[in-house]
Design a protein around this motif. Structure first.
Motif, PDB file in Angstrom:
ATOM      1  N   ILE A  26       0.852  -1.178   0.000  1.00 39.52           N
ATOM      2  CA  ILE A  26       0.000   0.000   0.000  1.00 39.52           C
ATOM      3  C   ILE A  26       0.894   1.236   0.000  1.00 39.52           C
ATOM      4  O   ILE A  26       1.802   1.355   0.824  1.00 39.52           O
ATOM      5  CB  ILE A  26      -0.917   0.019   1.242  1.00 39.52           C
ATOM      6  N   ILE A  27       0.628   2.114  -0.946  1.00 41.02           N
ATOM      7  CA  ILE A  27       1.343   3.387  -1.021  1.00 41.02           C
ATOM      8  C   ILE A  27       0.321   4.458  -0.660  1.00 41.02           C
ATOM      9  O   ILE A  27      -0.687   4.625  -1.338  1.00 41.02           O
ATOM     10  CB  ILE A  27       1.916   3.618  -2.428  1.00 41.02           C
ATOM     11  N   ARG A  28       0.586   5.140   0.453  1.00 39.54           N
ATOM     12  CA  ARG A  28      -0.396   6.071   0.997  1.00 39.54           C
ATOM     13  C   ARG A  28       0.339   7.298   1.536  1.00 39.54           C
ATOM     14  O   ARG A  28       1.110   7.188   2.484  1.00 39.54           O
ATOM     15  CB  ARG A  28      -1.162   5.347   2.097  1.00 39.54           C
ATOM     16  N   GLY A  29       0.092   8.442   0.923  1.00 39.86           N
ATOM     17  CA  GLY A  29       0.720   9.672   1.389  1.00 39.86           C
ATOM     18  C   GLY A  29       2.225   9.549   1.413  1.00 39.86           C
ATOM     19  O   GLY A  29       2.849   9.309   0.388  1.00 39.86           O
ATOM     20  N   ASN A  30       2.811   9.685   2.592  1.00 39.19           N
ATOM     21  CA  ASN A  30       4.264   9.620   2.752  1.00 39.19           C
ATOM     22  C   ASN A  30       4.738   8.276   3.305  1.00 39.19           C
ATOM     23  O   ASN A  30       5.791   8.207   3.938  1.00 39.19           O
ATOM     24  CB  ASN A  30       4.746  10.748   3.675  1.00 39.19           C
ATOM     25  N   GLU A  31       3.957   7.197   3.099  1.00 37.77           N
ATOM     26  CA  GLU A  31       4.390   5.896   3.600  1.00 37.77           C
ATOM     27  C   GLU A  31       4.147   4.796   2.576  1.00 37.77           C
ATOM     28  O   GLU A  31       3.272   4.892   1.714  1.00 37.77           O
ATOM     29  CB  GLU A  31       3.708   5.552   4.923  1.00 37.77           C
ATOM     30  N   ILE A  32       4.968   3.782   2.703  1.00 39.87           N
ATOM     31  CA  ILE A  32       4.848   2.549   1.916  1.00 39.87           C
ATOM     32  C   ILE A  32       4.821   1.410   2.928  1.00 39.87           C
ATOM     33  O   ILE A  32       5.684   1.328   3.800  1.00 39.87           O
ATOM     34  CB  ILE A  32       6.052   2.347   0.979  1.00 39.87           C
ATOM     35  N   ILE A  33       3.820   0.544   2.819  1.00 39.13           N
ATOM     36  CA  ILE A  33       3.705  -0.615   3.705  1.00 39.13           C
ATOM     37  C   ILE A  33       3.549  -1.839   2.820  1.00 39.13           C
ATOM     38  O   ILE A  33       2.716  -1.841   1.913  1.00 39.13           O
ATOM     39  CB  ILE A  33       2.491  -0.496   4.635  1.00 39.13           C
ATOM     40  N   PHE A  34       4.375  -2.871   3.056  1.00 37.08           N
ATOM     41  CA  PHE A  34       4.184  -4.094   2.277  1.00 37.08           C
ATOM     42  C   PHE A  34       4.398  -5.339   3.118  1.00 37.08           C
ATOM     43  O   PHE A  34       5.109  -5.328   4.117  1.00 37.08           O
ATOM     44  CB  PHE A  34       5.036  -4.116   1.009  1.00 37.08           C
ATOM     45  N   GLU A  35       3.712  -6.414   2.690  1.00 37.89           N
ATOM     46  CA  GLU A  35       3.834  -7.735   3.302  1.00 37.89           C
ATOM     47  C   GLU A  35       4.484  -8.650   2.292  1.00 37.89           C
ATOM     48  O   GLU A  35       4.191  -8.564   1.096  1.00 37.89           O
ATOM     49  CB  GLU A  35       2.449  -8.259   3.686  1.00 37.89           C
ATOM     50  N   PHE A  36       5.356  -9.535   2.781  1.00 39.28           N
ATOM     51  CA  PHE A  36       6.106 -10.401   1.871  1.00 39.28           C
ATOM     52  C   PHE A  36       6.305 -11.778   2.480  1.00 39.28           C
ATOM     53  O   PHE A  36       6.166 -11.960   3.689  1.00 39.28           O
ATOM     54  CB  PHE A  36       7.450  -9.769   1.514  1.00 39.28           C
ATOM     55  N   SER A  37       6.643 -12.743   1.622  1.00 42.44           N
ATOM     56  CA  SER A  37       6.945 -14.097   2.098  1.00 42.44           C
ATOM     57  C   SER A  37       7.847 -14.774   1.080  1.00 42.44           C
ATOM     58  O   SER A  37       7.901 -14.390  -0.089  1.00 42.44           O
ATOM     59  CB  SER A  37       5.665 -14.911   2.285  1.00 42.44           C
ATOM     60  N   GLY A  38       8.573 -15.796   1.557  1.00 42.10           N
ATOM     61  CA  GLY A  38       9.477 -16.531   0.679  1.00 42.10           C
ATOM     62  C   GLY A  38      10.077 -17.722   1.395  1.00 42.10           C
ATOM     63  O   GLY A  38       9.640 -18.116   2.475  1.00 42.10           O
ATOM     64  N   ILE A  39      11.105 -18.290   0.763  1.00 41.96           N
ATOM     65  CA  ILE A  39      11.833 -19.433   1.310  1.00 41.96           C
ATOM     66  C   ILE A  39      13.322 -19.124   1.225  1.00 41.96           C
ATOM     67  O   ILE A  39      13.807 -18.680   0.192  1.00 41.96           O
ATOM     68  CB  ILE A  39      11.521 -20.723   0.524  1.00 41.96           C
ATOM     69  N   ASN A  40      14.043 -19.339   2.322  1.00 39.68           N
ATOM     70  CA  ASN A  40      15.493 -19.156   2.350  1.00 39.68           C
ATOM     71  C   ASN A  40      16.115 -20.426   2.915  1.00 39.68           C
ATOM     72  O   ASN A  40      15.838 -20.792   4.056  1.00 39.68           O
ATOM     73  CB  ASN A  40      15.858 -17.947   3.211  1.00 39.68           C
ATOM     74  N   GLU A  41      16.920 -21.092   2.109  1.00 38.99           N
ATOM     75  CA  GLU A  41      17.581 -22.337   2.498  1.00 38.99           C
ATOM     76  C   GLU A  41      16.571 -23.347   3.043  1.00 38.99           C
ATOM     77  O   GLU A  41      16.789 -23.976   4.079  1.00 38.99           O
ATOM     78  CB  GLU A  41      18.695 -22.059   3.494  1.00 38.99           C
ATOM     79  N   GLY A  42      15.428 -23.469   2.368  1.00 41.42           N
ATOM     80  CA  GLY A  42      14.414 -24.449   2.733  1.00 41.42           C
ATOM     81  C   GLY A  42      13.501 -24.054   3.876  1.00 41.42           C
ATOM     82  O   GLY A  42      12.631 -24.814   4.268  1.00 41.42           O
ATOM     83  N   CYS A  43      13.692 -22.871   4.430  1.00 40.67           N
ATOM     84  CA  CYS A  43      12.881 -22.432   5.571  1.00 40.67           C
ATOM     85  C   CYS A  43      11.966 -21.279   5.146  1.00 40.67           C
ATOM     86  O   CYS A  43      12.439 -20.264   4.633  1.00 40.67           O
ATOM     87  CB  CYS A  43      13.794 -21.993   6.710  1.00 40.67           C
ATOM     88  N   HIS A  44      10.667 -21.449   5.356  1.00 42.04           N
ATOM     89  CA  HIS A  44       9.686 -20.416   5.006  1.00 42.04           C
ATOM     90  C   HIS A  44       9.806 -19.226   5.956  1.00 42.04           C
ATOM     91  O   HIS A  44      10.097 -19.391   7.129  1.00 42.04           O
ATOM     92  CB  HIS A  44       8.269 -20.973   5.097  1.00 42.04           C
ATOM     93  N   TYR A  45       9.552 -18.033   5.426  1.00 45.17           N
ATOM     94  CA  TYR A  45       9.504 -16.825   6.249  1.00 45.17           C
ATOM     95  C   TYR A  45       8.408 -15.908   5.719  1.00 45.17           C
ATOM     96  O   TYR A  45       7.975 -16.022   4.571  1.00 45.17           O
ATOM     97  CB  TYR A  45      10.847 -16.086   6.259  1.00 45.17           C
ATOM     98  N   SER A  46       7.945 -15.004   6.562  1.00 48.62           N
ATOM     99  CA  SER A  46       7.001 -13.979   6.147  1.00 48.62           C
ATOM    100  C   SER A  46       7.241 -12.747   7.008  1.00 48.62           C
ATOM    101  O   SER A  46       7.769 -12.846   8.117  1.00 48.62           O
ATOM    102  CB  SER A  46       5.555 -14.458   6.289  1.00 48.62           C
ATOM    103  N   GLY A  47       6.863 -11.597   6.477  1.00 50.38           N
ATOM    104  CA  GLY A  47       7.093 -10.383   7.230  1.00 50.38           C
ATOM    105  C   GLY A  47       6.424  -9.178   6.624  1.00 50.38           C
ATOM    106  O   GLY A  47       5.639  -9.286   5.675  1.00 50.38           O
ATOM    107  N   SER A  48       6.760  -8.029   7.186  1.00 45.46           N
ATOM    108  CA  SER A  48       6.203  -6.778   6.706  1.00 45.46           C
ATOM    109  C   SER A  48       7.270  -5.687   6.827  1.00 45.46           C
ATOM    110  O   SER A  48       8.252  -5.823   7.551  1.00 45.46           O
ATOM    111  CB  SER A  48       4.962  -6.399   7.499  1.00 45.46           C
ATOM    112  N   CYS A  49       7.018  -4.611   6.094  1.00 42.77           N
ATOM    113  CA  CYS A  49       7.951  -3.491   6.087  1.00 42.77           C
ATOM    114  C   CYS A  49       7.137  -2.206   6.038  1.00 42.77           C
ATOM    115  O   CYS A  49       6.155  -2.107   5.290  1.00 42.77           O
ATOM    116  CB  CYS A  49       8.857  -3.598   4.871  1.00 42.77           C
ATOM    117  N   LYS A  50       7.523  -1.228   6.835  1.00 44.76           N
ATOM    118  CA  LYS A  50       6.878   0.082   6.812  1.00 44.76           C
ATOM    119  C   LYS A  50       7.957   1.131   6.600  1.00 44.76           C
ATOM    120  O   LYS A  50       8.907   1.222   7.385  1.00 44.76           O
ATOM    121  CB  LYS A  50       6.135   0.354   8.116  1.00 44.76           C
ATOM    122  N   LEU A  51       7.790   1.905   5.530  1.00 46.66           N
ATOM    123  CA  LEU A  51       8.745   2.944   5.171  1.00 46.66           C
ATOM    124  C   LEU A  51       8.054   4.299   5.198  1.00 46.66           C
ATOM    125  O   LEU A  51       6.922   4.437   4.715  1.00 46.66           O
ATOM    126  CB  LEU A  51       9.303   2.702   3.769  1.00 46.66           C
TER     127      LEU A  51
END
Length: 127
Positions: free
Chosen positions: A43-68
């Motif tokens: 989501i890009i809103r005003g002066n911020e960017i917020i995103f949710e992400f997920s993936g696999i690193n070395e066979g291990c699943h991960y998920s997270g978020s970022c707020k800029l």
């Protein structure tokens, strides 16, 4: 990783939701690492960017978020992701934003807590 950080956001594209891919690349004389993740929601809103992400690193699943938050011409903030085994990692993120119609790109750096060097960050998103 000396990219110029700038923002080129048209007012009509603010408050929009996007999805796409995120790539983190690291390379020095001794090692090379390339990671990719799916951005399920950005989501890009005003002066911020917020995103949710997920993936696999070395066979291990991960998920997270970022707020800029925008500070000058660039966006700065924290990304937090958690592996399936409950390990949590916090990262400092700096990025520029470019919107071209229905496509968005982010370029910048991603530095995990405790690391000495940053990953190069690239993301390509669509409505």
């Amino acid at each position: 990783m000396g990219r110029g950080l700038s923002s080129n956001v048209s007012l009509s594209n603010r408050n929009s939701m996007y999805h796409g891919s995120l790539w983190l690349d690291f390379e020095n004389d001794h090692e090379e690492e390339h990671l990719s993740a799916k951005i399920s929601r950005c989501i890009i809103r005003g002066n911020e960017i917020i995103f949710e992400f997920s993936g696999i690193n070395e066979g291990c699943h991960y998920s997270g978020s970022c707020k800029l938050l925008k500070n000058g011409a660039a966006y700065y903030g924290v990304g937090i992701f958690k592996y399936a085994d409950d390990r949590e990692v916090s990262s400092i993120v700096e990025a520029s934003l470019q919107i071209n119609g229905s496509e968005v790109s982010l370029h910048g750096t991603w530095k995990d807590e405790g690391d000495q060097e940053s990953y190069e960050l690239e993301a390509e998103l669509k409505v």
